[in-house]
Scaffold this active site. Sequence first.
Site, mmCIF file in Angstrom:
data_model
loop_
_atom_site.group_PDB
_atom_site.id
_atom_site.type_symbol
_atom_site.label_atom_id
_atom_site.label_comp_id
_atom_site.label_asym_id
_atom_site.label_seq_id
_atom_site.Cartn_x
_atom_site.Cartn_y
_atom_site.Cartn_z
ATOM 1 C CG ASP A 333 -1.543 3.685 6.374
ATOM 2 O OD1 ASP A 333 -0.520 3.854 5.678
ATOM 3 O OD2 ASP A 333 -1.613 2.833 7.274
ATOM 4 C CD GLU A 334 -2.606 3.255 11.004
ATOM 5 O OE1 GLU A 334 -3.485 2.702 11.668
ATOM 6 O OE2 GLU A 334 -1.493 2.742 10.773
#
EC number: 3.2.1.52
Length: 760
Positions: A333-334
């Site tokens: 993620d991210e």
Amino acid sequence: MDIKKIIISLLFILTLIQCTQKPTKAVVPNIIPIPNELAISEGEFILSSDTQLIYDNEFESVALFFKDYITQGSSIALQTETAKNSISFIKDTSINNDEGYSLLIRQEKIEIIAATAKGAFYGFQSLRQLLPISLESNKDQPSAIAVQNLQIKDAPQFVYRGMHLDVGRHFFPVDFIKKYIDLMSMLKMNTFHWHLTEDQGWRIEIKKYPKLQEVAAYRDETLIGHYSDQPHKFDGKKYGGFYTQEEVKEIVAYATARQITVIPEIEMPGHAQAALSAYPELSCTGKPIGAATKWGVFDDIYCAKESTFKFLEDVIDEIIPLFPGKYIHIGGDEAPKTRWKTCESCQALIKKEGLKDEHGLQSYFITRMEKYINSKGKQIIGWDEILEGGLAPNATVMSWRGVNGAVEAAKQHHDVILTPGSHCYFDHYQSTNDNEPLAIGGFLPLEKVYSFNPIPEELTEEEAKYVLGAQGNVWTEYITSPEKVEYMAYPRAIALSEVVWSDPKNKSYENFKKRLINYQKRLDVLQVNYANHLYELTGNFITKDQQMTYELKASSDDQYIRYTTDGTEPTLTSQLYTGPITITKNTTIKAASFSDTKKISTVFTESILLHKAVGKSISMSVPPSPSYNAGGTKALINGIVGSDQRYGDKEWLGFSGKDVQITIDLGALTEINSISTRFHNGKGQWIYAPTRVEISFPGQEKSLTKVLPKTDDLLVNFKVDAKITTRYIQLTLINYGVIPDGRQGAGHKAWTFIDEIIVK
């Protein structure tokens, strides 16, 4: 008489007293999570030292776990030979759910019947809640216990029932990790997601790379206060720690004994700044960098080059022997692509592999690591960003940005686990009380957790089979101690346990609250610092037939509500609430719950401003996000201003990445002088005030446009003077657009959050 005879006589008398002691009173069944089938019978089983413990060999570990539990909390010594009655752990392969069980309690016997040790353990956990709470300590030591006769047939709704804990932002000792696992096991949770690596700290020993312990496990200082507070301040204190591999083995064994699988999370390619502080050559720039000292998303991520893959493969080689479960969580993620866009190695790999762009490179990165992990007999789980650029072939998706990731993955026939921020992020506020401890933001009350349905309605019955279950997440940017972990996780984790275990047909929030009151007594004995908001009041503004009223609600029937409208604190002699309060002017209501003798809740306060739009009609060009629409569209014109800190309360409405046109119908031509509102600007949560607001008055020629200032202030106030007589007011909010590089959420469209629209 010599001393030996005196001691023998005293022991004999003590034995007689114990033999004649009355059994403790049978506990009224209040089991959480609620069983699928429960039938109460007359009579009781008496558990004492005249009770025999019987078990099949495969259930020995569970039976001995039960025996230890009884021994530490009572003076009962269970027998191995024939006795007056018996408790039996019985294997029955005809039970077609590996985690299902049957619990039968009759005067002469207790039988826990299951196909596996897991089922037997869950049968014990239900029996545990039928025993005196005092057994959770070693204080009272009863010698005989009455247990209510009943029969339970039970099995879980979902195979994945998880709780997560982030130890990267803040580190917690081994003893607390064990306590966290114990509390999970009582609720029949079966998966502990252990978030071990982050930008702010690497928390697991990797022997081949000692700098991960020596350097990456520590940061120079930590942010004070909230990320949105400007300017940022730091404490100046070095912070960190890590778990040795021996400690990890100890924790995994502890969890295994409680039928809990531990899933480690080793973040890649993003959230890697701590690792890069130890080995900067794994970054795209190669420049020295420290472990992050504040929260957020950072541009420095693993470079997609051979040395990085070798490093991560070596890490995985040391991780896999420590965790016997099926999964390794790889994050995903991210991961900002800022460095990749200008990195020669990354761009060369994109060209070599014929990838479309940097999102394709992330897919390549995840797929390559998945193949390696698969070759070691494990499977990967990743956050829903691993869908970007194409999903790795065998990946399980953990959907956190709402349910869309789960829907997309399930439709591709990939297993999914639901953990949306709207219902499963236990780092969010759980009460609107001003005295709540600092949290990241949002608002997730207990009832909303309980209302969660892990199966998205967009899925067909066949696609729904790919939903493994759900998980509660505890991210620890603002959670610095074990006590605060408990406060934020409980009782919301208890509500989630019923969501993932119990048949929805048996669920009732009112009934759950009554059982929870009883369960919290058990938590008291276990010294769990849970949040108790059960007696808090809630309120709703109601407009009907031109009449405006305010309705107060208690959380249970055994409360009285008393209130004032003159600004004073409510007492036992204040007005008793019997029905909605009529509102005819600006009013501040203060109310609290009372028993017959005292106040039992915090004071609920609501201020209502009767401006010219209150109770009128309102419409919008796009609906608010379902996750941030608790009060409905009327929340913008109900006379109530939202929280200064918590954009997730029911007075704020949130819109994801879109311009919004809001139309207010005043019902008749009305003279107005001003229009005001405010916007949340919590950039740490991807929330930005609009760039501008356009105001028009349909049927009138006049229109106004106001550009909003660029600021880091948490709240941006908006007001225009508009002396006009009109029936309609139309506000168009122009979304901020794409979040710039270097900011949390970079590359994503910003959220817009708007509060009460005040028309005077």
